[in-house]
Scaffold this active site. Sequence first.
Site, PDB file in Angstrom:
ATOM      1  N   ALA A  72      49.403  28.444  50.986  1.00 15.21           N
ATOM      2  CA  ALA A  72      48.127  27.768  50.756  1.00 15.21           C
ATOM      3  C   ALA A  72      47.493  27.295  52.062  1.00 15.21           C
ATOM      4  O   ALA A  72      48.198  27.011  53.033  1.00 15.21           O
ATOM      5  CB  ALA A  72      48.334  26.584  49.812  1.00 15.21           C
ATOM      6  N   CYS A 124      35.687  28.967  52.100  1.00 15.02           N
ATOM      7  CA  CYS A 124      35.378  30.400  52.049  1.00 15.02           C
ATOM      8  C   CYS A 124      34.172  30.701  51.183  1.00 15.02           C
ATOM      9  O   CYS A 124      33.755  31.853  51.098  1.00 15.02           O
ATOM     10  CB  CYS A 124      36.591  31.194  51.570  1.00 15.02           C
ATOM     11  SG  CYS A 124      37.106  30.788  49.902  1.00 15.02           S
TER      12      CYS A 124
END
Length: 488
Positions: free
Chosen positions: A150, A284
């Site tokens: 992660a 993102c």
Amino acid sequence: MADVRKLKNYIDGEWVESKTDKYEDVINPATGEVLCQVPISTRAELDQAAVIAEQAFEKWSQVAVPRRARVLFGFQQLLIQHKEELARLITLENGKNLSEARGEVQRGIENVEFAAGAPTLMMGDSLASIATDVEAANYRYPVGVVGGIAPFNFPMMVPCWMFPMAIALGNSFILKPSERTPLLMEKLVELFSEAGLPKGVFNVVYGAHDVVNGILENEIIKAVSFVGSKPVGEYVYKTGSANLKRVQALTGAKNHTIVLNDADLEDTVTNVISAAFGSAGERCMACAVVTVEEGIADEFLEALRTAAQNVKIGNGLDDGVFLGPVIREENQKRTIAYIEKGIEEGAKLTVDGRETGLSEGHFVGPTILEDVTTDMTIWKDEIFAPVLSVIRVKNLQEAVRVANQSEFANGACIFTNNAKAIRYFREKIDAGMLGVNLGVPAPMAFFPFSGWKSSFYGTLHANGKDSVDFYTHKKVVTARYSLKGYEE
């Protein structure tokens, strides 16, 4: 430094001191304060966790699906009860403002809610008659031990894409959180254990290269979920696949927002400011490039510059702060280098965020570079910071052509009230997640996070039905049952 707490790995239901002699400081990016130290664990520790997870899988996979779902529901309720504490931990170690952190916690909770629907999600399908006296049924089974890697930018939401669904479907899990934001995971582990999760089903190993390579190479681990940068994502996908693992790698982005002449000016500016500079641009799904039609460009850009200059910068725990720090000093320096590269290559700097006037922390203010072209470094690269590039275009077709030149294809947005333009955009743009009159088109848990091109490596995306397929095998059983002897 003697009074700084050293974090431990979580293996087999216990917090275990790492065998490593290497620790990294976990820093509050708004103040520079050292919050704790995280171990850079050894490969042997990852391998130990894999053995434990495999043993736990044998029992957990046999637990009735409704019972597994009850554990997830209990976890979800505890997350709700501790929502404010979790949000403050995110702001403390990541830097995003408290409102954004609360939103992230809520998205994490929603992912757990979706995973708690495992009894329905695990259902297969069947056909009663595929030939005379022959029937077929399709069953789902968990894949086994799953590894997750992660990132720092969403320390709750992204892990909650991974381990709750995998575990609800009967798998066991080993997570490597980001070494930059490990504190939140301690609390999540505590709450998941309190909800009744058996020992060994969920394990957390902090670390860097050795732990990543262990996840990718250990034969016990059958599937790997990754979120992070493109270079690392490529490595994860190639290495994991070469070791015959099921891999999903969600990587970089360079999201374009198209502003057409009929866009609602005030609403569009508000959305672009939030999408470009929220979470310090470290996401993102951030808006990295605006392509704006000539007819509205002057008015839009004047309003955008004014709004950017009025953004309040500071510690995310302080009232009214919109823009917090970037995660580390090296990220700050890298961002400033990109800004200066853009100027060197001919872009026009109209809002300069290099100097914020703040003496502590790693801050970059809202930055706008105009007259950008597609051959510039700032257009090509994922900067991952509050830096917005602007390109003027003649029409929608040109805007789409510009966006489609990018190697990335995570998300794209359009601001217009023209239904024809919206349909053209939807059909022609190369991106997996699209927004119409909104700035961040991140889907809810029950839809896939569906990046394209260099934004994703794999076949099955995170979230939605894709995640159910990713974390399960299918077994088709074909059976003949003759009715001979039961004739009327």
